[in-house]
Design an enzyme around this catalytic site. Structure first.
Site, PDB file in Angstrom:
ATOM      1  N   LYS A  11       0.797  -1.273  -0.142  1.00  0.00           N
ATOM      2  CA  LYS A  11      -0.009  -0.016  -0.079  1.00  0.00           C
ATOM      3  C   LYS A  11       0.819   1.059  -0.207  1.00  0.00           C
ATOM      4  O   LYS A  11       2.126   1.010   0.286  1.00  0.00           O
ATOM      5  CB  LYS A  11      -0.952  -0.081   1.299  1.00  0.00           C
ATOM      6  CG  LYS A  11      -1.910  -1.189   1.199  1.00  0.00           C
ATOM      7  CD  LYS A  11      -2.889  -1.181   2.468  1.00  0.00           C
ATOM      8  CE  LYS A  11      -4.025  -2.326   2.217  1.00  0.00           C
ATOM      9  NZ  LYS A  11      -5.038  -2.024   3.325  1.00  0.00           N
ATOM     10  N   TYR A  51     -12.235  -1.477  -3.637  1.00  0.00           N
ATOM     11  CA  TYR A  51     -12.839  -1.512  -2.554  1.00  0.00           C
ATOM     12  C   TYR A  51     -14.360  -1.215  -2.261  1.00  0.00           C
ATOM     13  O   TYR A  51     -14.953  -1.116  -1.127  1.00  0.00           O
ATOM     14  CB  TYR A  51     -12.342  -0.627  -1.345  1.00  0.00           C
ATOM     15  CG  TYR A  51     -10.907  -0.909  -0.883  1.00  0.00           C
ATOM     16  CD1 TYR A  51     -10.602  -1.994  -0.351  1.00  0.00           C
ATOM     17  CD2 TYR A  51      -9.869  -0.385  -1.352  1.00  0.00           C
ATOM     18  CE1 TYR A  51      -9.396  -2.696   0.160  1.00  0.00           C
ATOM     19  CE2 TYR A  51      -8.420  -0.897  -0.757  1.00  0.00           C
ATOM     20  CZ  TYR A  51      -8.386  -1.731   0.031  1.00  0.00           C
ATOM     21  OH  TYR A  51      -7.183  -2.296   0.352  1.00  0.00           O
ATOM     22  N   ASN A 114      -2.011   0.318   6.855  1.00  0.00           N
ATOM     23  CA  ASN A 114      -1.616  -1.142   7.241  1.00  0.00           C
ATOM     24  C   ASN A 114      -0.702  -1.752   6.300  1.00  0.00           C
ATOM     25  O   ASN A 114      -0.568  -3.205   6.258  1.00  0.00           O
ATOM     26  CB  ASN A 114      -2.645  -2.103   7.886  1.00  0.00           C
ATOM     27  CG  ASN A 114      -3.742  -2.368   6.655  1.00  0.00           C
ATOM     28  OD1 ASN A 114      -3.584  -1.795   5.747  1.00  0.00           O
ATOM     29  ND2 ASN A 114      -4.710  -3.062   7.175  1.00  0.00           N
ATOM     30  N   HIS A 117      -2.221  -5.224   1.230  1.00  0.00           N
ATOM     31  CA  HIS A 117      -3.497  -6.075   1.107  1.00  0.00           C
ATOM     32  C   HIS A 117      -3.171  -7.471   0.937  1.00  0.00           C
ATOM     33  O   HIS A 117      -2.210  -7.548  -0.009  1.00  0.00           O
ATOM     34  CB  HIS A 117      -4.358  -5.251   0.016  1.00  0.00           C
ATOM     35  CG  HIS A 117      -5.288  -5.829  -0.613  1.00  0.00           C
ATOM     36  ND1 HIS A 117      -6.578  -5.955   0.070  1.00  0.00           N
ATOM     37  CD2 HIS A 117      -5.335  -6.855  -1.504  1.00  0.00           C
ATOM     38  CE1 HIS A 117      -7.348  -6.726  -0.612  1.00  0.00           C
ATOM     39  NE2 HIS A 117      -6.686  -7.399  -1.573  1.00  0.00           N
ATOM     40  N   GLU A 128      -9.445  -9.978  -8.058  1.00  0.00           N
ATOM     41  CA  GLU A 128      -8.565  -8.929  -7.881  1.00  0.00           C
ATOM     42  C   GLU A 128      -7.151  -9.091  -8.779  1.00  0.00           C
ATOM     43  O   GLU A 128      -6.442  -8.075  -9.149  1.00  0.00           O
ATOM     44  CB  GLU A 128      -7.916  -8.879  -6.271  1.00  0.00           C
ATOM     45  CG  GLU A 128      -9.149  -8.631  -5.495  1.00  0.00           C
ATOM     46  CD  GLU A 128      -8.821  -8.480  -3.968  1.00  0.00           C
ATOM     47  OE1 GLU A 128      -7.781  -9.170  -3.635  1.00  0.00           O
ATOM     48  OE2 GLU A 128      -9.978  -8.250  -3.171  1.00  0.00           O
TER      49      GLU A 128
HETATM   50  P1  GDP Z   1      -8.197  -6.640   5.390  1.00  0.00           P
HETATM   51  O1  GDP Z   1      -8.656  -7.734   4.674  1.00  0.00           O
HETATM   52  O2  GDP Z   1      -7.088  -7.252   6.464  1.00  0.00           O
HETATM   53  O3  GDP Z   1      -7.168  -5.809   4.559  1.00  0.00           O
HETATM   54  O4  GDP Z   1      -9.319  -5.806   6.238  1.00  0.00           O
HETATM   55  P2  GDP Z   1     -10.784  -5.573   5.584  1.00  0.00           P
HETATM   56  O5  GDP Z   1     -11.104  -6.094   4.152  1.00  0.00           O
HETATM   57  O6  GDP Z   1     -11.712  -5.645   6.692  1.00  0.00           O
HETATM   58  O7  GDP Z   1     -10.442  -3.903   5.269  1.00  0.00           O
HETATM   59  C1  GDP Z   1      -9.843  -3.344   4.181  1.00  0.00           C
HETATM   60  C2  GDP Z   1      -8.839  -2.141   4.759  1.00  0.00           C
HETATM   61  O8  GDP Z   1      -9.658  -1.158   5.146  1.00  0.00           O
HETATM   62  C3  GDP Z   1      -7.904  -2.442   5.451  1.00  0.00           C
HETATM   63  O9  GDP Z   1      -6.578  -3.185   5.170  1.00  0.00           O
HETATM   64  C4  GDP Z   1      -7.754  -1.422   6.232  1.00  0.00           C
HETATM   65  O10 GDP Z   1      -6.762  -0.443   5.387  1.00  0.00           O
HETATM   66  C5  GDP Z   1      -9.153  -0.536   6.171  1.00  0.00           C
HETATM   67  N1  GDP Z   1      -9.717  -0.541   7.516  1.00  0.00           N
HETATM   68  C6  GDP Z   1     -10.384  -1.750   7.859  1.00  0.00           C
HETATM   69  N2  GDP Z   1     -10.858  -1.499   8.779  1.00  0.00           N
HETATM   70  C7  GDP Z   1     -10.738  -0.181   9.335  1.00  0.00           C
HETATM   71  C8  GDP Z   1     -11.272   0.685  10.457  1.00  0.00           C
HETATM   72  O11 GDP Z   1     -11.972   0.145  11.247  1.00  0.00           O
HETATM   73  N3  GDP Z   1     -10.665   1.956  10.085  1.00  0.00           N
HETATM   74  C9  GDP Z   1     -10.206   2.285   9.244  1.00  0.00           C
HETATM   75  N4  GDP Z   1      -9.833   3.692   9.227  1.00  0.00           N
HETATM   76  N5  GDP Z   1      -9.668   1.645   8.256  1.00  0.00           N
HETATM   77  C10 GDP Z   1      -9.953   0.311   8.202  1.00  0.00           C
END
Ligand code: GDP
Length: 141
Positions: A11, A51, A114, A117, A128
């Site tokens: 990222k 997303y 973080n 991805h 994807e």
């Molecule tokens: P992943 O599969 O671990 O990447 O997590 P998710 O699919 O749930 O979320 C996609 C991305 O959205 C994450 O990798 C983070 O960059 C962001 N994200 C997820 N949860 C949160 C949150 O509670 N707050 C914020 N600001 N960003 C989030």
């Protein structure tokens, strides 16, 4: 050996901090091979589309802003059980909860910024991969 493919993105936070090489080395040490790679600055429409599953979430606009804040590095990766193995190697979404030694524990700044991805299912991996690498030859090493 039943090798499968998955999609990762280094990222904009980690790519901008010059950690792409470290992260790729970490993934190769974990048994992944790079099948395809590119560097791309996502447009707003591309980030929103990638997303789309999160479009109703409160963090959606912030996530899109972050993902379009600079270039990122999508990679097509291959190994046995690639999807679950990559999820395990990257660690929990929130680096505060990520296991020691995972990519997010090492390189992520926050739950949003973080570092990396990874596709969460074989079905989403193919969607994807097509998003970034449609038409790209998937060579076997
Ligand atoms: P992943 O599969 O671990 O990447 O997590 P998710 O699919 O749930 O979320 C996609 C991305 O959205 C994450 O990798 C983070 O960059 C962001 N994200 C997820 N949860 C949160 C949150 O509670 N707050 C914020 N600001 N960003 C989030």
């Amino acid at each position: 050996m039943n090798e499968t493919d998955t999609l990762t993105i280094i990222k904009p936070d980690a790519f901008g901090a010059g950690k792409a090489g470290h992260i790729i080395a970490h993934l190769e040490d974990a048994g992944f091979r790079v099948v395809a790679a590119t560097v791309k600055h996502l447009t707003l429409d591309e980030a929103r589309a990638f997303y789309a599953v999160h479009r109703e979430r409160p963090f959606f606009s912030s996530l899109v802003e972050f993902m379009t804040s600079g270039p990122c590095m999508p990679l097509l990766l291959r190994r046995e059980d690639a999807v679950p193995e990559l999820r395990s190697v990257i660690g929990a979404t929130d680096p505060a909860e990520a296991d020691e030694g995972t990519v997010r524990a090492l390189y992520a700044e926050s739950k949003e910024r973080n570092a990396i991805h990874a596709s969460d299912s074989a079905e989403n991996a193919e969607i994807e991969i097509a998003f970034f690498f449609a038409g790209t030859e998937r060579l076997r090493a």
